[in-house]
Design an enzyme around this catalytic site. Structure first.
Site, mmCIF file in Angstrom:
data_model
loop_
_atom_site.group_PDB
_atom_site.id
_atom_site.type_symbol
_atom_site.label_atom_id
_atom_site.label_comp_id
_atom_site.label_asym_id
_atom_site.label_seq_id
_atom_site.Cartn_x
_atom_site.Cartn_y
_atom_site.Cartn_z
ATOM 1 N N LYS A 1 -10.385 2.397 2.641
ATOM 2 C CA LYS A 1 -10.157 3.683 1.990
ATOM 3 C C LYS A 1 -11.508 4.326 1.737
ATOM 4 O O LYS A 1 -12.321 3.801 0.966
ATOM 5 C CB LYS A 1 -9.439 3.473 0.657
ATOM 6 C CG LYS A 1 -7.970 3.057 0.770
ATOM 7 C CD LYS A 1 -7.433 2.678 -0.608
ATOM 8 C CE LYS A 1 -5.927 2.567 -0.644
ATOM 9 N NZ LYS A 1 -5.471 1.961 -1.926
ATOM 10 N N GLU B 1 0.360 -6.784 1.765
ATOM 11 C CA GLU B 1 -0.864 -6.268 1.135
ATOM 12 C C GLU B 1 -0.850 -6.549 -0.358
ATOM 13 O O GLU B 1 0.199 -6.446 -1.003
ATOM 14 C CB GLU B 1 -0.942 -4.749 1.392
ATOM 15 C CG GLU B 1 -2.175 -4.069 0.791
ATOM 16 C CD GLU B 1 -2.162 -2.560 1.043
ATOM 17 O OE1 GLU B 1 -1.619 -2.109 2.077
ATOM 18 O OE2 GLU B 1 -2.687 -1.827 0.189
ATOM 19 N N GLU C 1 4.376 8.949 -1.909
ATOM 20 C CA GLU C 1 3.946 8.909 -0.511
ATOM 21 C C GLU C 1 5.037 9.372 0.444
ATOM 22 O O GLU C 1 5.003 9.087 1.647
ATOM 23 C CB GLU C 1 3.437 7.507 -0.157
ATOM 24 C CG GLU C 1 2.209 7.159 -0.992
ATOM 25 C CD GLU C 1 1.435 5.941 -0.518
ATOM 26 O OE1 GLU C 1 1.941 5.219 0.366
ATOM 27 O OE2 GLU C 1 0.326 5.734 -1.024
ATOM 28 N N ASP D 1 -6.662 -4.903 -0.514
ATOM 29 C CA ASP D 1 -6.923 -3.511 -0.893
ATOM 30 C C ASP D 1 -7.686 -3.465 -2.220
ATOM 31 O O ASP D 1 -8.909 -3.372 -2.235
ATOM 32 C CB ASP D 1 -5.597 -2.740 -0.962
ATOM 33 C CG ASP D 1 -5.734 -1.348 -1.569
ATOM 34 O OD1 ASP D 1 -6.859 -0.865 -1.728
ATOM 35 O OD2 ASP D 1 -4.688 -0.722 -1.884
ATOM 36 N N LYS E 1 -2.240 3.414 7.830
ATOM 37 C CA LYS E 1 -1.085 3.812 7.011
ATOM 38 C C LYS E 1 -1.346 5.162 6.378
ATOM 39 O O LYS E 1 -2.408 5.418 5.830
ATOM 40 C CB LYS E 1 -0.701 2.747 5.983
ATOM 41 C CG LYS E 1 -1.648 2.522 4.831
ATOM 42 C CD LYS E 1 -0.951 1.679 3.731
ATOM 43 C CE LYS E 1 -1.833 1.510 2.514
ATOM 44 N NZ LYS E 1 -1.167 0.790 1.419
HETATM 45 P P1 PGA Z 1 -3.158 4.560 -4.164
HETATM 46 O O1 PGA Z 1 -2.131 3.592 -3.408
HETATM 47 O O2 PGA Z 1 -3.687 5.527 -3.185
HETATM 48 O O3 PGA Z 1 -2.322 5.179 -5.241
HETATM 49 O O4 PGA Z 1 -4.237 3.657 -4.721
HETATM 50 C C1 PGA Z 1 -2.294 3.189 -2.087
HETATM 51 C C2 PGA Z 1 -2.343 1.682 -1.942
HETATM 52 O O5 PGA Z 1 -2.240 0.925 -2.929
HETATM 53 O O6 PGA Z 1 -2.528 1.189 -0.831
HETATM 54 ZN ZN ZN Z 2 -2.517 -0.959 -1.629
#
Ligand code: PGA
Ligand code: ZN
Length: 438
Positions: free
Chosen positions: A347, A295, A211, A322, A398
């Protein structure tokens, strides 16, 4: 009306294939690209991959692309749906797939179409995308809320090669007067962080994780937090910037316990922590550092620990769900009822359509929860989530480090939105948990 829907393979920030969809209407061509996580949690919708190991390490999306071009496109064009009626389009996609986790057509195929249609809908109305999303969600608009950014400056967990257990160490400039200034604070802190980290641990410590944050191979979270606190102080933003963690604890959950050495060959089951010990560890960190958000402190299967410790954390930090909720309305309802957290991580590709993501956010708001819009670790130049965060008034977002263009594309889009809205925008700042107050 839609005259053409066309999907192709493009690539994400990890160099893995993903889907781009173009929707053509009388207003022009509208495109969306979907991201991909490093996690494929069992509650998430299915990211359809070819599994053919002779190409792309099995991560090909040729089947998903065919599903768009050969199944979805002709069906939608025949149905003659209105691009501004997102709910009908998404319902149509959900029915066409017919499975609970979108495994027949692939959530990646479905989401790419859903988002390209949303952009076409905004285009038809002559509205910016965030305003179209606010209309779809029936959320009151002026002033628009510009989200407080959570910048992932130091990467660990499965997003990095080093030893560090927790996945994300984020800085949160809630005390900045605007989003633009929040980004400036973050970039200044990030440059200092890189310098002090290489001074202390050598040049390779500033290598990057998925990231875009630095990924030093540290043994403990304390070392990472010490570096970040020094960088915040070094930049002079001590009382204006908080720290947020994403432990991503599902990744180091083993046999009902938590293995801090899960990436090491020498991991020893005798050292695994119980959920009580892990909670104690978090409480120690919260006491010592300016942490404001935590988180996935526990694994997605460990509901008991979430339920037990939320009351202890509440009032000290916000608890973000999450992997355990996976942007899925039925699970979010269960999480609300069991009182496990007070922020939903949103997401798009965990659920697969824009309409369902809007529903997920509204369920969270109705329960008094906050909502944080999130990118994925595998990202692209697509900036839809920036407009989503503004349109849904989530007040927090984020999108990774304050560096690297697949991360900055989203922050830059929010800078543009804030700039265009002028006096009709309010930076969420310290109210990131309660956008309804703005
Ligand atoms: P990921 O990680 O996109 O690899 O699932 C992001 C997160 O855990 O918030
Ligand atoms: Zn996460």
């Amino acid at each position: 009306t839609i005259s053409k829907i066309y999907a192709r393979i493009v690539y994400d920030s990890r160099g893995d294939p993903t889907i781009e969809v173009d929707v053509t209407t009388e207003k022009g061509k509208f495109s969306a690209i979907v991201p991909s996580g490093a996690h494929h949690n069992s509650n998430e919708c299915l990211d359809l991959r070819d599994g053919d190991l002779s190409k792309w390490n099995g991560l090909g999306v040729t089947q998903a692309v065919h599903n768009v071009n050969d199944i979805i496109a002709p069906a939608i064009i025949k149905a003659n749906l209105d691009v501004t009626d997102q709910e009908s389009v998404d319902e149509f996609l959900i029915d066409l797939d017919g499975t609970p986790n979108k495994e027949k057509l692939g959530a990646n195929a479905i989401l790419a179409v859903s988002l390209a249609v949303a952009k076409a809908g905004a285009g038809k109305k002559g509205s910016p995308l965030y305003k179209h999303i606010a209309d779809l969600a029936k959320l009151h608009e002026y002033p628009f809320v510009i989200p407080t950014p959570f910048f992932n400056v130091l990467n660990g967990g499965i997003h990095s090669g080093g030893e560090l257990t927790f996945q994300e160490f984020m800085i949160v400039p809630y005390g900045a007067p605007s989003f633009f200034e929040a980004v400036r604070y973050a970039t200044e802190i990030f440059h200092i962080l890189r310098n002090i980290t290489t001074e202390k641990y050598g040049a390779t410590a500033a290598n990057l994780g998925d990231e875009g944050g630095i990924a030093p191979s540290l043994d403990t979270a304390n070392e990472a937090l010490d570096l970040i606190v020094s960088a915040i102080k070094g930049a002079g933003y001590e009382d204006k910037v908080g720290i947020a963690l994403d432990a991503a604890a599902s990744d180091f959950y083993k046999d009902g316990k938590y293995d801090f050495n899960f990436k090491s060959k020498n991991s020893n089951p005798n050292d695994y922590l119980t959920s009580d010990q892990l909670a104690e560890f978090y409480l120690g960190l919260i006491q010592k550092y300016p942490i404001i958000s935590l988180e996935d402190p526990f694994a997605d299967q460990d509901w008991e620990a979430w339920v037990k410790y939320f009351p202890t954390f509440e009032g000290k930090v916000q608890i973000v769900a999450d992997a355990i909720t996976a942007t899925t309305p039925e699970i979010i309802e269960k999480a609300i009822e069991k009182k496990i957290a007070n922020v939903l991580l949103l997401k798009l590709n965990q659920i697969g359509t824009l309409t369902e993501a809007i529903d997920a956010a509204k369920i969270a708001y109705d329960a008094g929860w906050g909502v944080q819009v999130s990118h994925r670790s595998g990202e692209t130049e697509d900036t839809t989530i920036a407009d989503l965060a503004v349109g849904l008034r989530t007040a927090q977002v984020k999108s990774g480090a304050p560096a690297r263009s697949e991360r900055f594309a989203k922050y830059n889009q929010i800078i543009r939105i804030e700039d265009n809205l002028e006096q009709y925008a309010r930076y969420a700042g310290k109210d990131f948990h309660d956008s309804n107050k703005i």
